[in-house]
Write a protein that holds these residues in place. Structure first.
Motif, PDB file in Angstrom:
ATOM      1  N   LEU A  58       0.840  -1.198   0.000  1.00 27.80           N
ATOM      2  CA  LEU A  58       0.000   0.000   0.000  1.00 27.80           C
ATOM      3  C   LEU A  58       0.876   1.248   0.000  1.00 27.80           C
ATOM      4  O   LEU A  58       1.891   1.295   0.693  1.00 27.80           O
ATOM      5  N   SER A  59       0.483   2.249  -0.783  1.00 25.07           N
ATOM      6  CA  SER A  59       1.250   3.488  -0.828  1.00 25.07           C
ATOM      7  C   SER A  59       0.320   4.693  -0.870  1.00 25.07           C
ATOM      8  O   SER A  59      -0.748   4.651  -1.472  1.00 25.07           O
ATOM      9  N   VAL A  60       0.778   5.779  -0.231  1.00 23.45           N
ATOM     10  CA  VAL A  60      -0.037   6.988  -0.090  1.00 23.45           C
ATOM     11  C   VAL A  60       0.164   7.928  -1.269  1.00 23.45           C
ATOM     12  O   VAL A  60       1.287   8.166  -1.702  1.00 23.45           O
ATOM     13  N   ALA A  61      -0.964   8.479  -1.776  1.00 24.22           N
ATOM     14  CA  ALA A  61      -0.950   9.588  -2.727  1.00 24.22           C
ATOM     15  C   ALA A  61      -1.817  10.694  -2.137  1.00 24.22           C
ATOM     16  O   ALA A  61      -2.924  10.422  -1.657  1.00 24.22           O
ATOM     17  N   ARG A  62      -1.298  11.930  -2.149  1.00 24.42           N
ATOM     18  CA  ARG A  62      -2.044  13.059  -1.566  1.00 24.42           C
ATOM     19  C   ARG A  62      -2.300  14.118  -2.621  1.00 24.42           C
ATOM     20  O   ARG A  62      -1.453  14.364  -3.481  1.00 24.42           O
ATOM     21  N   SER A  63      -3.478  14.762  -2.534  1.00 30.23           N
ATOM     22  CA  SER A  63      -3.792  15.856  -3.452  1.00 30.23           C
ATOM     23  C   SER A  63      -4.610  16.902  -2.713  1.00 30.23           C
ATOM     24  O   SER A  63      -5.527  16.567  -1.954  1.00 30.23           O
ATOM     25  N   ALA A  64      -4.300  18.195  -2.953  1.00 32.60           N
ATOM     26  CA  ALA A  64      -5.034  19.273  -2.279  1.00 32.60           C
ATOM     27  C   ALA A  64      -6.475  19.339  -2.764  1.00 32.60           C
ATOM     28  O   ALA A  64      -7.376  19.660  -1.997  1.00 32.60           O
ATOM     29  N   ASN A  65      -6.719  19.019  -4.043  1.00 34.41           N
ATOM     30  CA  ASN A  65      -8.096  19.141  -4.556  1.00 34.41           C
ATOM     31  C   ASN A  65      -8.769  17.787  -4.777  1.00 34.41           C
ATOM     32  O   ASN A  65      -9.932  17.730  -5.189  1.00 34.41           O
ATOM     33  N   GLY A  66      -8.060  16.708  -4.514  1.00 39.08           N
ATOM     34  CA  GLY A  66      -8.666  15.380  -4.632  1.00 39.08           C
ATOM     35  C   GLY A  66      -8.847  14.907  -6.066  1.00 39.08           C
ATOM     36  O   GLY A  66      -9.446  13.859  -6.306  1.00 39.08           O
ATOM     37  N   ASP A  69      -2.718  16.685  -9.438  1.00 36.67           N
ATOM     38  CA  ASP A  69      -1.513  17.091  -8.713  1.00 36.67           C
ATOM     39  C   ASP A  69      -1.264  16.176  -7.495  1.00 36.67           C
ATOM     40  O   ASP A  69      -1.128  16.651  -6.364  1.00 36.67           O
ATOM     41  N   TRP A  70      -1.233  14.892  -7.742  1.00 40.70           N
ATOM     42  CA  TRP A  70      -1.030  13.908  -6.678  1.00 40.70           C
ATOM     43  C   TRP A  70       0.439  13.836  -6.291  1.00 40.70           C
ATOM     44  O   TRP A  70       1.316  13.790  -7.147  1.00 40.70           O
ATOM     45  N   HIS A  71       0.700  13.819  -4.983  1.00 42.90           N
ATOM     46  CA  HIS A  71       2.050  13.629  -4.457  1.00 42.90           C
ATOM     47  C   HIS A  71       2.123  12.227  -3.871  1.00 42.90           C
ATOM     48  O   HIS A  71       1.389  11.913  -2.931  1.00 42.90           O
ATOM     49  N   ILE A  72       2.983  11.436  -4.471  1.00 42.76           N
ATOM     50  CA  ILE A  72       3.020  10.012  -4.135  1.00 42.76           C
ATOM     51  C   ILE A  72       4.252   9.721  -3.286  1.00 42.76           C
ATOM     52  O   ILE A  72       5.353  10.205  -3.609  1.00 42.76           O
ATOM     53  N   ASP A  73       4.081   8.964  -2.194  1.00 42.20           N
ATOM     54  CA  ASP A  73       5.238   8.576  -1.369  1.00 42.20           C
ATOM     55  C   ASP A  73       6.294   7.927  -2.267  1.00 42.20           C
ATOM     56  O   ASP A  73       5.968   7.089  -3.113  1.00 42.20           O
TER      57      ASP A  73
END
Ligand code: BMA
Length: 315
Positions: A58-66, A69-73
């Motif tokens: 499992l790996s995390v992806a984060r985005s301010a607007n969902g 612009d995803w930021h992936i570990d």
């Protein structure tokens, strides 16, 4: 297609939103993500990443607007640990995330793929960096599990999907401490015969609490001469006794239509493990695995989902 049916979920125009090509390290496929909205409004996806051994982590992806612009570990966030947890020997899959306000922690319930089949494992985290692992809480064959966000009648409550000879149905179990589970109750049965959800169903994202009841999006698996088709249906359950079904859709509400859902490592699969609810309390974003290959997004309205169930017969 579906000309006569009002669409309850609308696909994002630029789907898929996450693919293996975007991954910061080698991966075969990215799919079936858990989802949550962090306190600062960031959308966090906990993605299933399959490597070229065929094992998942499992790996995390984060985005301010969902949406983009995803930021992936840069490294895997949560790897199987077969030395400590032998039941994870063939990887970990399909996470569902629930925030537990009582503990101030997120709980992740995921599939641990053991030598004797898949079971349900549980981990707690505050930051999606450090994890407290409880190991397997439901032995094989069991998967498609998620926790309710608060205790019900003083107990933690879990939806899961054990498999038995007559079929694969959704069950509820209860626990005082998240480790020991009992009071098992049948929650929703797969239908039979010619139905789209005959013989095998399972929870998709965690249940959504509404004034009318727990709104549940579940998947149904249709076996055909051309292989399985994974589609989504809706059901509503009693707030105090969530094993009591109040309403259930007869028709599926979402199924594989677009090329990225129709063709992939496993054809004809839409498989959400997470959804987020916007601060308006109505807009729901469904994050789903498409054909076991990529991650896609579709948006709906809780009000519209509930209204569609109003037209169904009562259980
Ligand atoms: C199910 C799960 C999912 C997968 C789906 C289609 O049994 O294992 O992870 O997306 O099959 O292959």
């Amino acid at each position: 297609m579906n000309n006569h049916h009002p669409e309850l979920f609308h696909r994002y125009r630029h789907n898929p939103i996450l693919t293996a090509a975007q991954w910061p390290y080698p991966a075969n496929s990215i799919f079936n993500p858990g989802a949550t909205l962090l306190r600062d409004g960031t959308t966090l996806l906990l993605c299933r990443v399959e490597d070229r051994r065929g094992h998942s982590h499992l790996s995390v992806a984060r985005s301010a607007n969902g949406v983009d612009d995803w930021h992936i570990d840069c490294q895997p966030t949560l790897l199987a640990e077969p030395e400590r947890f032998p039941e994870e020997v063939w990887g970990i899959e399909d996470p569902r995330i629930t925030y537990l306000a009582e503990l101030g922690k997120y709980v992740i319930v995921y599939t641990a793929y053991s030598r004797v089949g898949p079971g349900v494992a549980l981990a707690l985290t505050e930051d999606f960096h450090d994890f407290e692992r409880y190991g397997m809480i439901m032995p094989p064959e069991d998967k498609d599990a998620a926790l309710f966000p608060h205790r019900i009648g003083g107990q933690w409550a879990l939806i899961h999907r054990p498999v038995s000879a007559p079929g694969a149905h959704m069950w509820m179990s209860y626990s005082p401490d998240l480790r020991h589970w009992g009071s098992h109750k049948l929650m929703l049965e797969a239908r039979h015969g010619g139905w789209w959800d005959a013989n095998k169903i399972g929870l998709s994202p965690p249940p959504i609490e509404t004034a009318q009841g727990w709104l549940v999006i579940y998947h149904g698996v249709r076996q055909t001469a051309g292989g399985a088709i994974y589609r989504l249906g809706l059901a509503l359950f009693d707030l105090q006794a969530p094993e009591r079904c109040l309403k259930r859709s007869d028709e599926w509400i979402f199924g594989p239509e677009e090329p990225y859902e129709r063709r992939g490592d496993v054809d004809n699969v839409v498989f959400p493990c997470g959804a987020t609810l916007a601060p308006d309390g109505d807009t729901i974003r469904l994050y789903y695995g498409a054909a076991d290959t990529s991650i896609a997004l579709a948006t709906g309205s809780v009000r519209a989902l509930l209204a569609s169930l109003d037209e169904e017969r009562t259980y």
